[in-house]
Design an enzyme around this catalytic site. Structure first.
Site, PDB file in Angstrom:
ATOM      1  CE  LYS A  29     -25.213  66.277  71.604  1.00  6.34           C
ATOM      2  NZ  LYS A  29     -24.032  67.248  71.304  1.00  6.34           N
TER       3      LYS A  29
HETATM    4  C1  LIG Z   1     -23.011  67.901  71.301  1.00  5.58           C
HETATM    5  C2  LIG Z   1     -22.251  68.946  70.401  1.00  5.58           C
HETATM    6  C3  LIG Z   1     -21.506  69.990  70.726  1.00  5.58           C
HETATM    7  C4  LIG Z   1     -21.464  70.476  72.342  1.00  5.58           C
HETATM    8  O1  LIG Z   1     -22.966  70.820  72.513  1.00  5.58           O
HETATM    9  P1  LIG Z   1     -22.878  70.892  74.230  1.00  5.58           P
HETATM   10  O2  LIG Z   1     -24.050  71.177  74.229  1.00  5.58           O
HETATM   11  O3  LIG Z   1     -21.969  71.977  74.870  1.00  5.58           O
HETATM   12  O4  LIG Z   1     -22.371  69.380  74.952  1.00  5.58           O
HETATM   13  C5  LIG Z   1     -21.004  70.955  69.697  1.00  5.58           C
HETATM   14  N1  LIG Z   1     -21.010  70.294  68.418  1.00  5.58           N
HETATM   15  C6  LIG Z   1     -21.452  69.125  68.098  1.00  5.58           C
HETATM   16  C7  LIG Z   1     -21.558  68.757  66.798  1.00  5.58           C
HETATM   17  C8  LIG Z   1     -22.048  68.417  69.228  1.00  5.58           C
HETATM   18  O5  LIG Z   1     -22.674  67.315  68.925  1.00  5.58           O
END
Ligand SMILES: *Cc1c(COP(=O)(O)O)cnc(C)c1O
Length: 303
Positions: free
Chosen positions: A157
């Site tokens: 992220k």
């Molecule tokens: C955060 C995110 C998700 C979902 O991830 P979780 O861990 O379930 O919150 C999916 N795709 C993207 C691009 C993200 O940034």
């Protein structure tokens, strides 16, 4: 969106005091990483953070991918995530750790980046709306492609990567849709702007493999719950037309939770309303998050 306290670089400060300088490196180039975590009010009245350890682990993984060294121990940030809910008096909230680079140097190459960390919490309802959770949302495939695996690496992220998601989302919202689905660089379905995607066909569940997507923690939870419930689940690439022909489709994400998708590109998915498999997984997910299944208490950090 406001709370009493924010945690910044080792201590709690007032919401209005949690300021950064305009020379903050991350503002200029997007070099930083973050997490999104949810705390739920459980059926017994206690609050619990869902899959906290997995989120903290991923924050460090994202930092490792981005070549940033977080100047705190995992254990310390885990503790702050618990405390921030309590100091703000929340029962349910969203928790946002963000790791960013300070303001002492600009320019792309920074020799010893001053890495800073903040943890913010606020009350955040259903990301795609309460009605979306109940009736399903309308999605459109964006003209923006998901990051190439050798450009904006998809497993972290990473702050700057989200301009891609923002462009995709803004494009489809301007056209009247709720959320954007993005294809990978080879044209297969990858994920939504901030959610992972699942389809159901003849009772069988399929989700995209981890190759070019963010490894969602809610995706993992949904896979685990679906398998436990006895569904046939595969992680396999699928195409846009396979998505059109699915009986059901749903998104998973910490923000979006488990949201049914009732339409893609103007085509009804199945009956154009949340299907039976989606509804069962959604129900099980919320019950699990709210502590109703003892076999999944291991996923919860009670406060
Ligand atoms: C955060 C995110 C998700 C979902 O991830 P979780 O861990 O379930 O919150 C999916 N795709 C993207 C691009 C993200 O940034």
């Amino acid at each position: 969106m406001k709370a009493d306290k924010i945690w910044l670089d080792g201590k709690f400060v007032g919401w209005d005091e949690a300021m950064v300088h305009v020379c903050t490196h991350t503002i200029h180039y997007g070099w930083g990483v973050f997490e999104g975590i949810r705390c739920y009010k459980c059926h017994d009245g206690r609050s619990a953070i869902l899959m906290l350890d997995a989120h903290i682990e991923r924050l460090y993984d994202s930092a490792h991918i981005a070549d940033l060294k977080i100047p705190f121990e995992k254990q310390e940030l885990t503790q702050v995530c618990k405390e921030i809910v309590k100091v703000n008096g929340f029962e349910e909230c969203y928790i946002r750790p963000v790791v960013f680079v300070g303001d002492d140097q600009l320019g792309l190459y920074v020799k010893d980046p001053k890495v800073r960390v903040s943890i913010i919490a606020w009350v955040w309802g259903a990301y795609l709306g309460d009605e979306g959770l109940q009736k399903g949302i309308r999605a459109k495939i964006s003209s923006f492609t998901r990051h190439h695996v050798n450009a904006g690496m998809t497993k972290g992220k990473i702050v700057g990567n989200y301009v891609n998601s923002i462009m995709a989302k803004r494009e489809v919202v301007a056209l009247g849709f709720d959320e954007a689905i993005m294809l990978d660089t080879e044209g297969y379905v990858s994920e939504a702007s901030g959610e992972n995607i699942f389809i159901v066909k003849k009772g069988r569940i399929k989700t995209t493999p981890l190759t070019s997507i963010l490894p969602g923690i809610t995706r993992g939870a949904a896979l685990s719950l679906a398998r436990y419930m006895g569904f046939d689940v595969t992680e396999e690439r699928f195409t846009r037309d396979e998505l059109y022909l699915a009986d059901e489709c749903f998104f998973t994400g910490t923000a979006a939770e488990v949201t049914p998708v009732r339409e893609v590109d103007g085509r009804m998915i199945g009956a154009g309303k949340p299907g039976p498999v989606t509804s069962q997984i959604q129900k099980k997910f919320f019950e699990t998050a709210r502590g109703m299944h003892p076999e999944y208490h291991k996923w919860l950090t009670y406060l």
